[in-house]
Design an enzyme around this catalytic site. Structure first.
Site, mmCIF file in Angstrom:
data_model
loop_
_atom_site.group_PDB
_atom_site.id
_atom_site.type_symbol
_atom_site.label_atom_id
_atom_site.label_comp_id
_atom_site.label_asym_id
_atom_site.label_seq_id
_atom_site.Cartn_x
_atom_site.Cartn_y
_atom_site.Cartn_z
ATOM 1 N N GLY A 130 0.796 -1.236 0.000
ATOM 2 C CA GLY A 130 0.000 0.000 0.000
ATOM 3 C C GLY A 130 0.823 1.278 0.000
ATOM 4 O O GLY A 130 0.362 2.312 -0.466
ATOM 5 N N CYS A 190 -4.980 -9.651 -3.859
ATOM 6 C CA CYS A 190 -4.550 -8.385 -3.273
ATOM 7 C C CYS A 190 -5.169 -7.258 -4.096
ATOM 8 O O CYS A 190 -4.932 -7.181 -5.314
ATOM 9 C CB CYS A 190 -3.021 -8.314 -3.335
ATOM 10 N N ASN A 191 -5.937 -6.423 -3.443
ATOM 11 C CA ASN A 191 -6.566 -5.290 -4.149
ATOM 12 C C ASN A 191 -5.519 -4.319 -4.671
ATOM 13 O O ASN A 191 -5.632 -3.785 -5.774
ATOM 14 C CB ASN A 191 -7.508 -4.554 -3.195
ATOM 15 N N CYS A 205 -9.367 -4.711 1.377
ATOM 16 C CA CYS A 205 -8.004 -5.243 1.424
ATOM 17 C C CYS A 205 -8.113 -6.653 1.992
ATOM 18 O O CYS A 205 -8.864 -6.874 2.958
ATOM 19 C CB CYS A 205 -7.144 -4.360 2.339
HETATM 20 N N1 DGL Z 1 -3.809 -7.582 1.002
HETATM 21 C C1 DGL Z 1 -3.438 -6.403 0.275
HETATM 22 C C2 DGL Z 1 -4.659 -5.790 -0.405
HETATM 23 O O1 DGL Z 1 -5.653 -6.465 -0.590
HETATM 24 C C3 DGL Z 1 -2.683 -5.528 1.184
HETATM 25 C C4 DGL Z 1 -1.855 -4.553 0.472
HETATM 26 C C5 DGL Z 1 -0.668 -4.065 1.247
HETATM 27 O O2 DGL Z 1 0.256 -4.847 1.438
HETATM 28 O O3 DGL Z 1 -0.657 -2.884 1.592
HETATM 29 O O4 DGL Z 1 -4.659 -4.656 -0.800
#
Ligand code: DGL
Length: 270
Positions: free
Chosen positions: A49, A79-80, A190
């Site tokens: 992020g 992962c979004n 997320c």
């Molecule tokens: N699980 C990731 C998502 O869905 C997290 C992203 C990150 O590492 O900031 O966005």
């Protein structure tokens, strides 16, 4: 009966910036228990992020290459943030591979809200992306969408701190603006956040609906495998293997706790 290719027994590759995508992996396992699955947690580079889109693209390409060397028949970007930054590039590089990405579930949230206010909890990378702007443009009309970047929350989940006072006070600070705006529907944008769902539920109360995309992603993956004749035809339980480059010593315990079974985690280089 439809002919299945020999390739159908090949594994499905699933990856995330860290352990969050395990929330999606669980839905995939539940819906398709015979499929072989390989999960990659890029925890050494989490959170995505705060990284640039170029960095996330580079990591996504490297992980996709690793998974393809392991013979995957499909790729799930669980992962979004990585979807927003890298899924288009991945599809361009691997046009024949089914690649499933994910984005905050704004459409069902807008359909569900009664107060006309929808909250979205996500990383700042997702909220700043062109893909999220397009989502807002397409589905956010006629309602108020209150977005909240949850800085530091991914790190809590990475450390396995799911229910503790510091995670709770961080979350409280993120959830309060949504409640103040009268949001009755909150999107978990997320894949790490479903792991703190009990805390979020406690903070928002029973009248607020939480929306997560994991089940929809698993369903769509099944549809894509089916249309490509790639569904596994075995009736034995599939193998699930985990890879991580985490520098946290207890990563195997954390992954086992999130997955719900004791698993061993192979060391991912890089
Ligand atoms: N699980 C990731 C998502 O869905 C997290 C992203 C990150 O590492 O900031 O966005």
């Amino acid at each position: 009966m439809r002919k299945q290719s020999n390739y159908s027994a090949a594994p499905i590759g699933v990856f995330d910036s860290g352990v969050g995508g395990i929330s999606v992996l669980k839905h995939i396992r539940e819906l398709m228990p015979h499929e072989n699955l390989i999960y990659v947690a890029d925890s050494k580079h989490a959170p995505y992020g705060n990284q640039t889109p170029e960095f996330i693209q580079d990591r996504s390409f490297k992980i996709a290459e690793f998974l393809l060397k392991h013979g995957v028949k499909a790729l799930v970007v669980a992962c979004n943030t990585a979807t927003a930054a890298a899924v288009a590039g991945l599809r361009e590089r691997y046009p024949d591979l089914p690649i499933i990405g994910m984005e905050p579930a704004l459409k069902p949230a807008v359909a569900a809200t009664k107060t006309g206010v929808v909250g979205v909890l996500a990383t700042s990378g997702t909220l700043k992306s062109a893909q999220f702007a397009a989502l807002l443009e397409n589905y956010g009309q006629g309602v108020q969408v209150v977005t909240q970047a949850c800085i530091g929350l991914v790190e809590c989940v990475e450390k396995g701190e799911l229910i503790n006072p510091s995670t709770e006070s961080l979350l409280k600070q993120y959830v309060q603006p949504l409640l103040d705006a009268n949001a009755d529907t909150v999107v978990l944008g997320c894949t790490h956040y479903p792991f703190v769902r009990p805390l979020i539920e406690r903070l928002v109360g029973a009248d607020v609906v939480l929306i997560d995309t994991g089940a929809a992603v698993a369903k769509y993956l099944k549809h894509r495998l089916d249309e490509n004749q790639l569904l596994c035809v075995s009736n034995q339980a599939g193998m699930v293997s985990f890879w991580s480059n985490s520098e946290i010593i207890s990563t195997e315990d954390i992954i086992s706790a999130l997955w719900g079974f004791n698993v061993s985690v192979a060391r991912l280089k890089g």
